[in-house]
Design a protein around this motif. Sequence first.
Motif, mmCIF file in Angstrom:
data_model
loop_
_atom_site.group_PDB
_atom_site.id
_atom_site.type_symbol
_atom_site.label_atom_id
_atom_site.label_comp_id
_atom_site.label_asym_id
_atom_site.label_seq_id
_atom_site.Cartn_x
_atom_site.Cartn_y
_atom_site.Cartn_z
ATOM 1 N N VAL A 194 64.065 61.011 68.624
ATOM 2 C CA VAL A 194 62.805 60.376 68.981
ATOM 3 C C VAL A 194 61.758 60.845 67.976
ATOM 4 N N GLN A 195 61.065 59.889 67.371
ATOM 5 C CA GLN A 195 60.049 60.241 66.379
ATOM 6 C C GLN A 195 58.750 60.635 67.084
ATOM 7 N N ALA A 196 57.964 61.371 66.368
ATOM 8 C CA ALA A 196 56.634 61.684 66.900
ATOM 9 C C ALA A 196 55.827 60.402 66.999
ATOM 10 N N GLY A 197 55.087 60.240 68.071
ATOM 11 C CA GLY A 197 54.236 59.076 68.245
ATOM 12 C C GLY A 197 54.974 57.811 68.604
ATOM 13 N N GLU A 198 56.252 57.923 68.838
ATOM 14 C CA GLU A 198 57.059 56.744 69.122
ATOM 15 C C GLU A 198 57.224 56.549 70.628
ATOM 16 N N ILE A 199 57.290 55.295 71.048
ATOM 17 C CA ILE A 199 57.695 55.000 72.422
ATOM 18 C C ILE A 199 59.146 54.570 72.361
ATOM 19 N N HIS A 200 59.981 55.417 72.921
ATOM 20 C CA HIS A 200 61.420 55.249 72.744
ATOM 21 C C HIS A 200 62.030 54.877 74.090
ATOM 22 N N ALA A 201 62.687 53.745 74.159
ATOM 23 C CA ALA A 201 63.266 53.316 75.433
ATOM 24 C C ALA A 201 64.693 53.821 75.567
ATOM 25 N N LEU A 202 65.077 54.096 76.830
ATOM 26 C CA LEU A 202 66.459 54.463 77.134
ATOM 27 C C LEU A 202 66.941 53.431 78.152
ATOM 28 N N CYS A 203 67.935 52.648 77.757
ATOM 29 C CA CYS A 203 68.399 51.573 78.633
ATOM 30 C C CYS A 203 69.878 51.745 78.944
ATOM 31 N N GLY A 204 70.316 51.024 79.945
ATOM 32 C CA GLY A 204 71.726 51.069 80.319
ATOM 33 C C GLY A 204 71.847 50.665 81.765
ATOM 34 N N HIS A 205 73.042 50.227 82.149
ATOM 35 C CA HIS A 205 73.191 49.791 83.525
ATOM 36 C C HIS A 205 73.192 50.991 84.469
ATOM 37 N N ASN A 206 73.266 50.710 85.767
ATOM 38 C CA ASN A 206 73.248 51.792 86.756
ATOM 39 C C ASN A 206 74.370 52.774 86.484
ATOM 40 N N GLY A 207 74.034 54.031 86.494
ATOM 41 C CA GLY A 207 75.068 55.054 86.331
ATOM 42 C C GLY A 207 75.470 55.292 84.896
ATOM 43 N N ALA A 208 74.729 54.733 83.955
ATOM 44 C CA ALA A 208 75.104 54.909 82.556
ATOM 45 C C ALA A 208 74.856 56.335 82.075
ATOM 46 N N GLY A 209 74.030 57.049 82.762
ATOM 47 C CA GLY A 209 73.772 58.431 82.380
ATOM 48 C C GLY A 209 72.361 58.689 81.882
ATOM 49 N N LYS A 210 71.499 57.717 82.023
ATOM 50 C CA LYS A 210 70.128 57.855 81.526
ATOM 51 C C LYS A 210 69.403 59.019 82.195
ATOM 52 N N SER A 211 69.431 59.012 83.527
ATOM 53 C CA SER A 211 68.686 60.052 84.228
ATOM 54 C C SER A 211 69.274 61.424 83.978
ATOM 55 N N THR A 212 70.564 61.471 83.739
ATOM 56 C CA THR A 212 71.167 62.768 83.455
ATOM 57 C C THR A 212 70.647 63.317 82.130
ATOM 58 N N VAL A 213 70.511 62.443 81.137
ATOM 59 C CA VAL A 213 69.917 62.874 79.859
ATOM 60 C C VAL A 213 68.493 63.358 80.101
ATOM 61 N N VAL A 214 67.767 62.590 80.905
ATOM 62 C CA VAL A 214 66.391 62.967 81.214
ATOM 63 C C VAL A 214 66.349 64.346 81.877
ATOM 64 N N LYS A 215 67.277 64.580 82.773
ATOM 65 C CA LYS A 215 67.287 65.865 83.472
ATOM 66 C C LYS A 215 67.539 67.007 82.513
ATOM 67 N N CYS A 274 58.077 49.180 73.823
ATOM 68 C CA CYS A 274 58.699 50.281 73.080
ATOM 69 C C CYS A 274 58.935 49.929 71.623
ATOM 70 N N ASP A 275 59.082 50.993 70.833
ATOM 71 C CA ASP A 275 59.337 50.829 69.417
ATOM 72 C C ASP A 275 60.828 50.773 69.139
ATOM 73 N N THR A 276 61.572 51.601 69.874
ATOM 74 C CA THR A 276 62.991 51.767 69.603
ATOM 75 C C THR A 276 63.710 51.798 70.944
ATOM 76 N N VAL A 277 64.948 51.334 70.992
ATOM 77 C CA VAL A 277 65.727 51.382 72.225
ATOM 78 C C VAL A 277 67.037 52.091 71.962
ATOM 79 N N THR A 278 67.325 53.087 72.775
ATOM 80 C CA THR A 278 68.666 53.665 72.776
ATOM 81 C C THR A 278 69.376 53.148 74.010
ATOM 82 N N VAL A 279 70.540 52.561 73.796
ATOM 83 C CA VAL A 279 71.280 51.998 74.921
ATOM 84 C C VAL A 279 72.457 52.904 75.246
ATOM 85 N N MET A 280 72.615 53.188 76.527
ATOM 86 C CA MET A 280 73.753 53.998 76.974
ATOM 87 C C MET A 280 74.687 53.137 77.813
ATOM 88 N N ARG A 281 75.945 53.448 77.690
ATOM 89 C CA ARG A 281 76.927 52.778 78.542
ATOM 90 C C ARG A 281 77.968 53.823 78.942
#
Lengths: 316, 341, 330, 528
Positions: free
Chosen positions: D37-58, D217-224
Motif C-alpha cells: 500500500v502506497q502512502a496517500g493511497e486508498i487501497h481496496a481489498l475485495c473478495g467474496h465472503n470468506g476470502a480472507g479479507k478480514s483476517t488480513v485486516v486483523k 479507491c486507487d488500487t484494488v487487491t482481490v483475494m480469493r
Amino acid sequence: GGGSSSDGGDTPAGGSGGLKGKTINFVGYGNDNPWGAYFNGVFTKKLEAEGAKVVDLTTMDPGTAVQNVNQAISNKPDLIVTALLDTSSMVVPIKKAKQAGVPVLVFDGRPDPQVDDDVMQVISDNEAVGKAAADNLIEGLKAQGKESAKIIAITGTKSSLVTQDRLKAFDQQMATAPQYEVIETQDGNWDPTLSGKIATQLFAKYGCDGIQGAYGMADYQALPIIASAKQAGCEVAGDTGLVVTSSNCFKAGIEAIQAGDLYGTATEDPGTIANQTADYVIRYFDGAKPPKKEVVKEERVTAANVAEFAAQCSNA
Amino acid sequence: MRLSSLTRPESLVPLVALGTTVVAFALLPAYTDSGIASFDVYNTFQIFARLGLVALALGLTMIAGEFDLSVVGTYALGGMLAVQAGQDSWATGVLVAVGAGAAIGLVQGLVIAGLKIPSMPVTLATYIALLGLTSSLSDGLSKTYSNASVTLWVDQTVLTFFSPRSLITLGLFGVAALVLGVSRWGRELRAIGGDRRASRVAGVRVDRLVVGTFVASGVLSALGGALLSFSLGSANPDPGVQPLILAAAAALLGGVSLAGGRGTPIGLLGGMLAVALLAEVVTVAALPAYVTQLFYAALLVVIVVIDAPDLRNGLVRARTRLRPPAPTAPSTRNDTGALHA
Amino acid sequence: MTTLTEPPVATAAAEHGSREPGRRKPTASDLVVVLAVLAVVALGLTTDRFVTVANAKAIVTSASLVGIAALGLTLVMIGGSAVSLAISQTVAAVGMIFLSAQSLGLVPALVLAIVGGAAITALQGAVVGYAAANPVVLTIAASFAITGIATGVSGGSSVSASGRGYDHLNATPGGLALSVYVLIALVVVVEWVLRRTRFGRTLYLVGENRPAARAAGMAVGRTTAVAWAIAGALFAVTAAFTAAFNTSANVNLGGTLTFDAIAAVLAGGTPISGGRGSAVRTLAGAVLIAAVSDILLLRGYSTGVQVMVKGLIVLFVVVIVHVRTKGRHA
Amino acid sequence: MTSSPSSARIGDVLVRVDGLVRTYGSTRAVRGASFDVQAGEIHALCGHNGAGKSTVVKMLSGQESPDAGTIHLAGRLVDLGSRQAAQRGGVALVDQELSVVPALTVMENLMLGDPQVGWLDRRRTAARRFRPVLDDLGLGHLRLDQPLTDLGIGERQLVEIARALGQQARLVILDEPTATLSDVESAHVYSAVRKVAASGCSVLFVSHRLGEVLELCDTVTVMRDGDVVATTSTADLTVESLIVQMLGELPERPDRRLDQDTESEVLARIDGLSVPGRVDGMSMTLHAGRVHAVAGQLGSGASEVLRALAGLEPGASGSAVVDGCPVHLGHPSGAARAGIAFASNDRKSEGLFLDKPIAWNLLATRLGHLTRLGVIRGGRWSSSLARLVALCGLDPKRSGHSVGSLSGGNQQKVFVGRSLGRDDVRVLLLDDPTRGVDVGGRAAIHALLRDAADSGMAVLFASTELEELLDLADVVTTMHQGKVVGRHAGRTSGALLLREMTHGSAADEPSAPAEQPPGRAEKREVHA
Ligand SMILES: Nc1ncnc2c1ncn2[C@@H]1O[C@H](COP(=O)(O)OP(=O)(O)OP(=O)(O)O)[C@@H](O)[C@H]1O
Ligand SMILES: Nc1ncnc2c1ncn2[C@@H]1O[C@H](COP(=O)(O)OP(=O)(O)OP(=O)(O)O)[C@@H](O)[C@H]1O
Ligand SMILES: [Mg+2]
Ligand SMILES: [Mg+2]
C-alpha cells in the motif's frame, strides 16, 4: 435523672420518681432471634405499663449494635439497656456512655472485665448453666450404670463470653467425674442446622458406641443432635442409649424431656430474665438502689422436675 | 449538567433513592418526638462507613461488567488480619490487610481475565474459601483489638458530623470519583463493562483493566474490614451474608447495572448514603427492623422493573395496542437504543 | 427431488441424547481431573474410619438436605437464570408454614408447604421468565421481602410444631435417613424430566440461548416459571425435612443453605451460564463436598478449614469445567 | 471513475504485506497474502465472503498474529502483537463489526483506545481534534456529550469511522465501513476518506460494494480463498473485470424451473405494518407456493418487516392475517401459533443453540409433535430426525454432534431445516438466509427454500444481495427508508431493483403498484 437520695457507690441513681416519663433506649437482641423476640416483648410491655418510653434499637448484628448504642448515647435517655452480642466491641461504647453520663444496664451475658465497674448488670448465671449440663450428664450416665463414657459438646458462638463461661463451668464439673471424658467440643454457632450437621459427622466419626453423652448448648441445638443420632441408627435415652442434655430451655426441649428423649436442660429462658431485668429497671427508677450486679438464678431441669418448669420454658 | 443526563438511570436511580431517604430523614420530627440531632448525621456517616468501601469495591467491579461476590470474604479477612497483625502498630495491620486484599484481587483478576471465566462463580468460590480461611485463622473466635487508642481515634467526632473513619471512606469515594472522572480509566471501565469486544477492538487493554479492577476491589474491601475492626475493637470471622446483600443493594441503588457499563462512584456514594440514611431513620424512629427489609425489597423491585427488557417490550406493545402511532416519517434515529443487532 | 412426504430414511442413527461428539484426545485438564479424583480417593482411603458403612451413611445424610435444594437450583441454572439468592429465606418461611400446619396432619402440611414454596418461587420465576428481569437482583429483593414478611408475621418467634406428624420425616428406614431416599428418588425423577420430556428439552434450549428460543416462538416465560416452581417445591421439601429435624423453625432456619446449594451445583460442574447440567451431576457435587468435609472432619480439621476447602473445590471445578468446555469449541 | 491520487508522496510504499499466512484449525483463512500500500493511497481489498479479507485486516491491526509472513510499516519490519502495538505503529481501524460502546457518550467513544489520549482526559483537546472529522462525516449536529444510545445505527457507525479517521494514523483500515450506511452517509465517508488520504495517510478499504470501490479507491487487491489474486489500479478495471477476478469466472446460475404459473392461493395478507422509525405502513400479500423477497439495504426496514411479523418488534402495529387468522403482533409465540416460522439473520445469538446437538436444533420447534403428555416419543423423534437430516442433506452420523462444530453453511442448513417439513408452518420468514455461506451452501439452501415453497408454504426472505434476489425470488418487494418502493413479479431488471433499493422510487412510477399475479422473475445478469 433528677432525683434525691444519697449516691452511695458509683451506681448512678435513677431517682425516685418512678418510670413515668422516663426514656429507656433498649439495644437488645433482634426480633429475628426467638429468644430475643420473647425477651423484648416481655421487657418492653412491662416497662411501658409503668409509663416508660422504650426506644427499640434491637439488632442481631454486632456492628449495628455498637452503632445503636452510640445512637442511644446521643439520644441522652435516662437509661440504656443492652445485651452484648460481641463483648469486646462493646467496651468503647460503654466507656463513651460513662463519659456522657448515661447509665447503662447490661443483661444476659457479662461485660468485658475492663468495663465491669461501669455498668449495672442483670446477668444469667452461665456458670450455673454449664454446671447443670455437666450434672445432668453425670447423673444420667450414672443412672445407666456406665463405668465410662465419651461425650461431645456442641456450643454456642465460641467468641461470646456466654459460651465461654458455660463451657468453663461444664468442663470443670465434668472433671469431677473423670471416667466420663469430653472428646469433642465443636462450635455450633447457635445454629440448629449447623449443629445437626456437626452431630451427624461426629456420629460417623466415632460410631454409636463411641459416644455416650452429648451437650447441645441450647435446646434447639440438642434436638438436632438427637435427630442425627437417631438417623445414624444410634439408640437415644432409655437404659443404654445416648444421654443428651442442653440449656436455654424452650418449649420443644420441655416436650423432648417429657417424651424421654432429652435427659435434661437448664433454664435461662427469656421470660425470667426479662422480668427480672424489667424489675431491676423499675426498682432503679424508684430509687430502691438495686445492687450493681444481679445474677438470675438458673435452674437445672430434668424429668424429675420438668412439670415445674413447663410453663416458664414454654414461651419460646 | 443537562436535564437529560439526570434522567438516565445512573443518575436517576441514586437521586430517587437518596431523595426518598433524605425526605424521610428530614421528616423525622414529624413522626418521632425528637428533633434531628447532629449526632443523627454523624451516625448516618458511621453506618455509611461500615459498608461504604465494600459497596464501592463491588460497584466498581459491576461497572466493569463483573460481579465480585468475594468482597465480603476479603472484608472479613482484612478485618481479622488487621487485628491480628496490628496489635502493636495499626499501620502494620492495615498494610497486611491491604496487601492480602491486593493479592486476592490479583489472583482472581488473573483467573477471570486470563481464562475468560464469568466472575460470579469464581468469586463465589473465593468468598466461601475466604470465610473459611478467616475462621481458621481465628479458630472461629472473635478476636479482640486491644489498642483502644486506635478504636477511640477512628470514631472520634470530627467537624461535628464525621469521624476519621467516615472521612477516610468519603475520601476514597472522592478519590475514585476523581480518578474515574478525569483519567481514561473511568471511560475504559464503563467501556469494558458495556461492550468488551468493542473495547478490545478499539484498543483498550481489557485484561489489565479487569485485573486492576479486582485488585482495587480487594484493597478497598480489605481496608473497609480493617477500619471496621479498629472501630469495633474486635474482628468477627463470620460477617454473614447480610453485608454482601446490603452492599449489592447499595450498588444497585447507586445506579450501577448488573449488566455492566453503567454507574459512577458518585452514584455509588448516593446509593450507599441512601442505605445508611434508611438504617438511621429506622433506628431513630425505632421502627422494627423488618420494615427496613421490606423497604429494600421495594426499592430493588423498582430497579428490577426498570431494568427488565421484556417488560419494557411489553409496555411498548401495550402502548402500541392502545394507541396506534400516527404514521411518522421514519428516520435512522433510534430513541430507545434497543437495537436488534 | 426430496419431497416432504418421503418415508424416513433408514440410515439415520437416531440420536436423542446429548452425547458429545466422538472421542477426544486426552488433554492437560483431563490429567488434572484424574489427579484430583485420585487425590481425593487416596485421602479418603488413608483416613481412619472413612471407609465404613456408618460414615458413608453420614456423608449421604449430610448431603441430602443441601442436595434436594441444589436439585431445585439446578433447574434454575440450566434454564439460564443463574442463581436464586433467596433459597435460605424461602426454606425458613416454608419451614415455619410446615410446622404451624402440623395440626392438619403430615400430608396436608406437606402439600401446603410444597404449594407455598412453589408459589413463592414461581412468582419470581415468572418475572424472570416473562419480563427477563435480572434473577440476582430479583432474588435479593425476594430474600428481603420474605424475611421481612416472615419476621413481621411471626413477630420473630420460633414456630413449634402443632402436632407430631412431622416426626415421620425423621424416620430411618433400613438405617438410612428418609431424606436420602427422597433425594435419590428426586434425582431420578428430575433427571428423567430433564432428559425425556418436552419441558426438559425446552429448558435446556432456553438456558443455552434465550433470544434464540424466543425468536423460535418457544414458551420462554412459561418454561422458566415452571422450572422455578419445581425449584420452589424442592426447596419446600428441604424445608420440611429441616424443620422436622430441628422440630422448630424461625427466620434463620435456612442458615447458609443458599450458598451451600450454589456450591453443590457448581461443584457438580454445572456452568452458571445455563443450558447445561443434570440432576446426577448436582448429586455428585453435593456428595463430593460432603465427602471432603467429612474427610477433613475425621482428620481433625476445624470448621474453618472445611469451609475453606469447600470454596477451593468449587473454584477448582468451575475453572476446570470452563477450560474444558471452552476447549471443545475453540 | 476517476479519483485523484493526490499526494506527491505517492510511490513510497507505506505498508508491505509479505506472505501472510493464518490458519484456524483446519481452515486456511489466509494462505500467503502479499501486497503493498502506497502512502496517500486508498487501497481496496475485495473478495467474496470468506476470502480472507478480514483476517488480513486483523493481522494488520494487531488482533491476530500471522502464522507466517511479515509486515513492514514505512520500511521497518514490525511485530503487531497487540492492538496497542499496532496503534503505536500508526494503524487505525474500523472493524467489520460495529465496535462502539453504547454505554458511553459520543466523545468517550471517540477517545476510547486512542493512543494520543494520555492518562489524563483532555476533553477539549480531543474535541478540537475530532470536531472537524465529525463535521466531515455529516455529524455536525451531534453533541459530544450525547450518549450513544440516542444515535441510530448508521450514526454509530459514523462515530466509529470518525474515531479511526481522527487518530492521525499512518494507515487507516476500514473493514466494510459503509455496509450499514445510507447513500448520503456513505458519500460523507468517501469525502472524509479522500481528505485523510490527501494528507498522506494510507487507507485500506474493504468493501463488497464494487461501485464505491471503483469510484473511491486507487488500487484494488482481490483475494480469493485466502490467496491474493491480483493488485490492479482501478483505472484499469470495470465492475465486470473485477467480478471475474473475485470469482474466477462468472458464476453459473442454477437452472430455474419454468413450469407455467396458475393462479395461486393467497396465504397471508399484511396491511399497514409499521414499526416506529423503521417501517412505515407496509402492505403485501403472500401466496402459497411462492418465494417472496423484501429487498432493501441495511436500514431500509426490510429486515424489520420480517421481525415484526415474527413478533420480535414490540412497537409494531398494523394487521397481518395468515390463513384467515389474525396474527398478534409483538409476541413471538403468537406468531408461531399463527404458523409463522422465522430464521433471524443473527444465526449465532438469535438462531441456533450452538452447544446442543444437531438433532436438538432441528427438532427444537416441533417438540409438541414429538411428545405425548409432555414425554418425548423416541420413535417419532428418530423418524422425524432422519427425515429432516435427509431433507437438509446433512450427514446422519453426525446428528449427535453439536451444531457449533459444523461449518457455516451446514449451520445455516440446520437453521433453515428447523422450519421445514412441518404442517403447522404456513409462512417461512428468513432474514438474509445465506449470510456467511459460500457458493455451494448457498445453492443447497436455495434448493431447500424452493422445495419448501413447493410444499405449499409461503416463503418470504429479506436480502440485500441482488444475485440472490434474482435467483430465488418469485416476487420482489423493494424498500427504501421504511417505505415500499416497488413490486416486481416475474421478469425484473436487476438494475431497476438496485436503483429502487439505493435511491427510492423513480419519480414517474406510482409508489406502490398494485399486486400483479406472481410469476417467475427472469434470470438475468445484473451488475450496475
Ligand atoms: N476465528 C476464526 N475461527 C475459525 N475460522 C475463522 C475465524 N475467523 C475467520 N475464519 C474463517 O476464515 C475464513 C476467512 O474469513 P474472513 O473473515 O477473513 O473472510 P472475509 O473475506 O472477511 O469475508 P466477509 O466478506 O464475509 O467478511 C473464513 O472461512 C472464516 O470462516
Ligand atoms: N470446530 C470443528 N470441530 C469439528 N468439526 C469441524 C469443525 N469445524 C469444521 N468442522 C468440520 O470439518 C469439515 C470441514 O469444514 P469446512 O468449514 O471446510 O466445511 P465446508 O466444506 O466448507 O462446508 P460448507 O460448504 O457448508 O461451509 C466439515 O465437515 C465441518 O463440519
Ligand atoms: Mg470480512
Ligand atoms: Mg465453509
